[in-house]
Every structure is written in structure tokens, then in C-alpha cells.
Write a protein that holds these residues in place. Structure first.
Motif, short mmCIF file in Angstrom:
data_model
loop_
_atom_site.label_atom_id
_atom_site.label_comp_id
_atom_site.label_asym_id
_atom_site.label_seq_id
_atom_site.Cartn_x
_atom_site.Cartn_y
_atom_site.Cartn_z
N GLN A 105 3.24 9.04 9.62
CA GLN A 105 3.15 8.65 8.21
C GLN A 105 3.58 7.19 8.07
O GLN A 105 4.62 6.78 8.60
CB GLN A 105 4.06 9.53 7.35
CG GLN A 105 3.85 9.40 5.85
CD GLN A 105 2.68 10.22 5.34
OE1 GLN A 105 2.04 10.92 6.12
NE2 GLN A 105 2.40 10.13 4.06
N GLY A 106 2.76 6.38 7.41
CA GLY A 106 3.10 4.98 7.26
C GLY A 106 2.17 4.29 6.29
O GLY A 106 1.44 4.93 5.53
N ILE B 51 1.49 -1.73 11.16
CA ILE B 51 1.79 -0.72 10.15
C ILE B 51 3.31 -0.50 10.10
O ILE B 51 4.03 -0.81 11.05
CB ILE B 51 1.06 0.61 10.41
CG1 ILE B 51 1.57 1.29 11.68
CG2 ILE B 51 -0.44 0.40 10.48
CD1 ILE B 51 1.00 2.69 11.88
N GLU B 52 3.75 0.03 8.96
CA GLU B 52 5.17 0.30 8.75
C GLU B 52 5.36 1.81 8.63
O GLU B 52 4.68 2.47 7.84
CB GLU B 52 5.66 -0.40 7.48
CG GLU B 52 5.56 -1.90 7.56
CD GLU B 52 5.82 -2.61 6.24
OE1 GLU B 52 6.49 -3.66 6.25
OE2 GLU B 52 5.36 -2.11 5.20
N LEU B 53 6.27 2.35 9.40
CA LEU B 53 6.54 3.79 9.38
C LEU B 53 7.40 4.14 8.19
O LEU B 53 8.36 3.44 7.86
CB LEU B 53 7.24 4.20 10.68
CG LEU B 53 6.46 3.92 11.96
CD1 LEU B 53 7.32 4.21 13.19
CD2 LEU B 53 5.17 4.72 12.01
N THR B 54 7.08 5.26 7.53
CA THR B 54 7.83 5.68 6.35
C THR B 54 8.36 7.10 6.44
O THR B 54 9.09 7.53 5.56
CB THR B 54 6.95 5.57 5.09
OG1 THR B 54 5.80 6.41 5.26
CG2 THR B 54 6.50 4.14 4.85
N PRO C 101 0.82 -1.22 0.00
CA PRO C 101 0.00 0.00 0.00
C PRO C 101 0.85 1.27 0.00
O PRO C 101 2.01 1.26 0.41
CB PRO C 101 -0.81 -0.11 1.30
CG PRO C 101 -0.82 -1.57 1.62
CD PRO C 101 0.51 -2.08 1.16
N GLU C 102 0.23 2.32 -0.44
CA GLU C 102 0.89 3.62 -0.48
C GLU C 102 1.00 4.19 0.94
O GLU C 102 0.12 4.00 1.78
CB GLU C 102 0.07 4.58 -1.35
CG GLU C 102 0.68 5.96 -1.51
CD GLU C 102 -0.18 6.86 -2.37
OE1 GLU C 102 0.22 8.01 -2.61
OE2 GLU C 102 -1.27 6.42 -2.78
N ALA C 103 2.08 4.89 1.18
CA ALA C 103 2.25 5.56 2.47
C ALA C 103 1.27 6.74 2.56
O ALA C 103 1.05 7.45 1.57
CB ALA C 103 3.69 6.05 2.63
N GLN C 104 0.71 6.93 3.76
CA GLN C 104 -0.22 8.04 3.95
C GLN C 104 -0.30 8.40 5.43
O GLN C 104 0.37 7.79 6.27
CB GLN C 104 -1.60 7.67 3.41
CG GLN C 104 -2.25 6.52 4.14
CD GLN C 104 -3.73 6.42 3.85
OE1 GLN C 104 -4.33 7.31 3.27
NE2 GLN C 104 -4.33 5.33 4.26
N ASP C 105 -1.11 9.40 5.74
CA ASP C 105 -1.31 9.82 7.12
C ASP C 105 -2.11 8.75 7.86
O ASP C 105 -3.29 8.53 7.57
CB ASP C 105 -2.06 11.16 7.13
CG ASP C 105 -2.39 11.63 8.55
OD1 ASP C 105 -1.85 11.04 9.51
OD2 ASP C 105 -3.17 12.58 8.68
N MET C 106 -1.49 8.10 8.82
CA MET C 106 -2.14 6.99 9.53
C MET C 106 -2.94 7.45 10.75
O MET C 106 -3.62 6.63 11.38
CB MET C 106 -1.10 5.95 9.96
CG MET C 106 -0.34 5.30 8.81
SD MET C 106 -1.41 4.50 7.58
CE MET C 106 -2.13 3.17 8.54
#
Length: 467
Positions: A296-297, A143-146, A53-58
Motif C-alpha cells: 500500500q502506498g 513511491i511512498e509506503l503508507t 496522491p491518495e494511498a492505494q494498492d500499488m
């Protein structure tokens, strides 16, 4: 609510690139498609690729809890003084009035990036007892932090604070970073910055004084956990060696886990005071107030999905590659022909999908040396075993001989004649089993490879034993 997240490899590290104002080479390709149809000599088939998935404001998907739960200001109503001016006491907090209330949701509101909306704690009325607050952010999903975690304080940055993470939904916690005006005094740690780290110390837990010094209302109000700078330690500040970073993410579990969370916790231990001594006559000057938290993740889907679904206040991956589970962390029931594996970033540009294959699959994929065309995945053991081995074979990969047979030393493992019957004499041998060279275990008085002869001094008696 549904969000479809098409991801390119460029988007994976966009946050890192923004710092260096670099663009990724197009040759690095895309991770936005899980599969596509291609034409081969055999006809139309699927080409599978790693995807995520695309990174976005989680923060729009989290649940926030406070400990103690009654620490938010406004019940009862309270008046606050400014930290820099103890005589300016015109800030009011009243939970019963919308315009004057400061609930925790205001740390994540859309207009939030507006300092007029913020969460605020009660003041330090019980000084010298510590003013302690835990703010827990939970996703009920891995989730994965980016990008950097950023907290914006309207009260002045705290003099002591710890950022913690959980990988098991809040059952256990590990520190991410310590923050203090004096690291030695607060946490008995030498002060460091992320710039002091190297590739070998990338995962070190440090205490930094960078975000706790000075008259904070005149300077930057943010406190950061620097994800981007840690990424850059592997890829270089201009991100020229991304393949090295991807290789490390593929092979180093500790590195992957470091940027993976299910929950975050902010432990506020001491508010900003702006001085060495606390003014006990004006304790309403001391409190915590946060106007914004940025996380962001992306959903962690083990490179088996490029979209995530938010439904009934829960996130879950839309799994591809015949995988299933909240994180695409196992094979579907009918696709357990080999052990589940996460996708791989490498080789660039498509990565490796590591798809789950059907239970009834060909002998080559099934790794049964041609003696079976069926496999089964045993989830408890996390392993694949061949089913219904033929040609008198047995074992996880049909690599052993059935009882009563032994290995033909002159045949390869995939030969139909790899196992030869022992043919032990049923009257002269203990059982029908033999050793690896075909010799049977003989009863007393019998001898020979198949126990078909009597030793000297013994005679067959009724055809069943020697005397």
C-alpha cells in the motif's frame, strides 16, 4: 489507464488509524487540493496548498521478476507433497495447463486474495544446496509506503528471508528487515520485534523471529513489515501527535527516505521444513508458494500533485505548482525564479506549497535587493542568481559592487547609491579598481586615495607618471 487520487490528511494515515480505530480532527484539514481561487483586496487570485496522491494498492502497477528465472514450478511438471503429511502427494504443478500452472502473476491477481491462486517455486530437489529465490517488484517510479507490506505464504512461512528496498531503481539495495527461526544462527543478529524500537531507533534494521516459528499451516500464514507501528512511534499509538510526525518527515531526510522506494526485493533463503531435520527422502515437501503480496502506498510527488497517471506501463505525477518531472522534482523551464523545493506538510491544515515562480519576477521575490527584477535558476548548481543587476551591482543577489565601484558604507543594500565609483586616476593607478574603502592601487611614485598625487621627489612626466 488513469487514476485520480484526491487525498485528505485523514487518508494519509487511514491505515494507521484503522489499527487504533481513531478518527482525525476535522481541524487538521485536507491535502486533496493543490490550489483554489480566493478573493482578496487585490481581486481574484490563487491560494496554493501542499497536496499528494491518495494511498492505494500499488501492486497493480508493478513489474515482477524472479531470479533464477526458471525457478517457477511446472516445467517440467512436478508433484508436491504436503509439508505436514509426506504421504499426501496429490498437488500437481504443470506450466502447460492453466488450471495447474502457478506463474508469478498469481501473487497479485484480483481474486488473489483467494488461496487457490498462488505462485509456486520448484521443490528442493537439489538439497543440501540452498533453495534461493529473489522476487523483485519494480515500479519504475518513486513511491511512498503508507501501510504494512504483507506477504501470504501457502507453503508455510520461510525459515530464513530478507526484505530489501532500493531507492535507485535496483542499482543498489538496503535491507528493510530480516526474518528467521533463529536470528543469531541465520544472520548473527539478536532477535527483536518492532515493539522493541523507540523514536530514536525507528530506522533500525532488525531481525525478527515472529513470522518464522511453529507449524505455520495451522497458524497465520502472513509475513509483515510493520510500517504502521513505525509511524506510530512518532505520532503515538493513538496518533495524537501527528504534527510531530509531519515535522520529522519535513526535516529528516533519512526518515522520508526510509518509507520511500522504487523497488522491493524478497530474498527467500530457506523454505519451511516444519522440523529440525530435512527429510531427504521427501524433498518435494519443501518449496515456496505465495498467494498474495500487499504493498500500500502512493506516488511520490513531493507534495506538488494530487493525482498520478499510469500510461504505457509507467506511473508519473500530474504536477502542479509549476513543477515538472516524474516526481515533480524540478521547476518548469519558465518558472525557475527561485530554487525548487518540495512542499511541506506544515503548517496544518494546508501545509506549504513552495511553488515555483516565473523567471521574470518582482525584486522582493527575486531577492536582488531591488537591483534586478529577473532571476534564473541554474539547475547544475541548484541555485538562483539575479540577472542584469543595476545600480553598478553584481553577484548572486546583486549584493556586491561591480569592478571599479566600492560599497557606500552609509547606504543600505537596497539603496540605488549603494555602490560608488572608484574614480581612480588612470595615469597614477594600476587599474580602475579600489578596495572596500575607495582607495586605489597606486603606481610607483604616486599616492593619494585616487592615486592623483606624486610622492616627494617625484614629478609628473607628460602627465602619466612620477619621477
Amino acid at each position: 489507464m488513469r487514476f485520480h487520487l484526491a487525498l485528505t490528511l485523514q487518508a494519509l494515515w487511514t491505515a494507521v488509524c484503522q489499527a487504533a480505530m481513531q478518527h482525525y480532527p476535522a481541524a487538521w484539514g485536507h491535502y486533496d487540493v493543490c490550489k483554489s481561487q480566493i478573493y482578496t483586496d487585490e481581486g481574484l487570485t490563487w491560494d496554493y496548498m501542499a497536496c499528494q496522491p491518495e494511498a492505494q494498492d500499488m501492486t497493480q502497477y508493478l513489474k515482477v521478476t524472479l531470479d533464477p528465472p526458471n525457478i517457477t514450478c511446472g516445467d517440467p511438471p512436478e508433484t508436491y507433497c504436503a509439508l505436514e503429511n509426506p504421504y499426501m502427494c496429490n498437488n500437481e504443478c504443470d506450466a502447460s495447463t492453466e488450471e495447474l500452472a502457478h506463474p508469478p502473476e498469481l501473487m497479485f491477481d484480483i481474486e488473489g486474495r483467494n488461496p487457490t491462486t498462488f505462485w509456486q517455486s520448484s521443490s528442493w530437489k537439489k538439497y543440501p544446496k540452498p533453495l534461493l529465490v529473489n522476487i523483485t517488484l519494480s515500479w519504475n517510479k518513486t513511491i511512498e509506503l503508507t501501510d504494512d507490506i504483507v506477504l501470504t505464504f501457502e507453503s508455510g512461512r520461510p525459515e530464513q528471508m530478507v526484505l530489501e528496498k532500493s531507492l535507485d531503481y535496483g542499482r543498489t539495495w538496503q535491507p528493510y528487515q530480516f526474518y528467521a527461526t533463529d536470528c543469531l544462527d541465520a544472520f548473527t543478529m539478536e532477535p527483536k520485534t518492532v515493539q522493541d524500537l523507540t523514536q530514536h531507533t525507528l530506522l533500525d534494521i532488525i531481525c525478527t523471529e515472529d513470522y518464522s516459528r511453529g507449524y505455520v499451516w495451522k497458524n497465520d500464514k502472513t509475513v509483515r513489515f510493520e510500517i504502521k507501528d513505525r509511524f506510530a512511534l512518532f505520532a503515538g499509538p493513538r496518533l495524537h501527535n501527528m504534527a510531530s510526525l509531519y515535522g520529522q518527515l519535513d526535516t529528516t531526510k533519512n526518515l522520508r527516505d526510509f518509507f520511500t522506494i522504487t523497488d522491493l526485493r524478497v530474498r527467500l533463503l530457506r523454505p519451511a521444513t516444519g522440523a529440525t531435520m530435512v527429510d531427504e527422502n521427501n524433498l518435494s515437501r519443501y518449496f515456496y508458494a505465495i498467494s498474495d503480496i500487499k504493498v500500500q502506498g502512493r506516488c511520490k510527488c513531493n507534495l506538488h500533485a494530487n493525482s498520478c497517471v499510469y500510461d504505457k506501463e509507467k506511473l508519473s505525477c500530474e504536477c502542479e505548482h509549476n513543477t515538472t518531472g516524474p516526481d515533480c522534482g524540478r521547476c518548469k523551464r519558465a518558472y525557475q525564479g527561485r530554487a525548487w523545493s518540495a512542499g511541506s506538510y506544515l503548517p496544518i491544515p494546508k501545509g506549504t506549497a513552495n511553488i515555483c515562480v516565473p523567471n521574470n519576477i518582482g525584486p522582493v521575490n527575486c531577492e536582488c535587493f531591488g537591483h534586478s527584477n529577473r532571476c534564473s535558476y541554474i539547475e547544475l548548481l541548484n541555485t538562483v542568481i539575479c540577472v542584469s543587476c543595476k545600480h553598478n551591482t553584481r553577484g548572486q543577489h546583486c549584493q556586491l559592487c561591480k569592478l571599479g565601484y566600492y560599497r557606500n558604507a552609509s547606504a543600505e543594500l537596497d539603496d540605488e547609491n549603494v555602490c560608488i565609483e572608484c574614480n581612480c586616476n588612470p595615469f597614477g593607478s594600476v587599474s580602475d579598481r579600489c578596495n572596500g574603502t575607495g582607495f586605489c592601487i597606486c603606481k610607483e611614485g604616486t599616492t593619494g586615495p585616487k592615486c592623483q598625487q606624486c610622492l616627494p621627489g617625484y614629478l609628473w612626466d607628460d602627465g602619466c607618471k612620477c619621477k
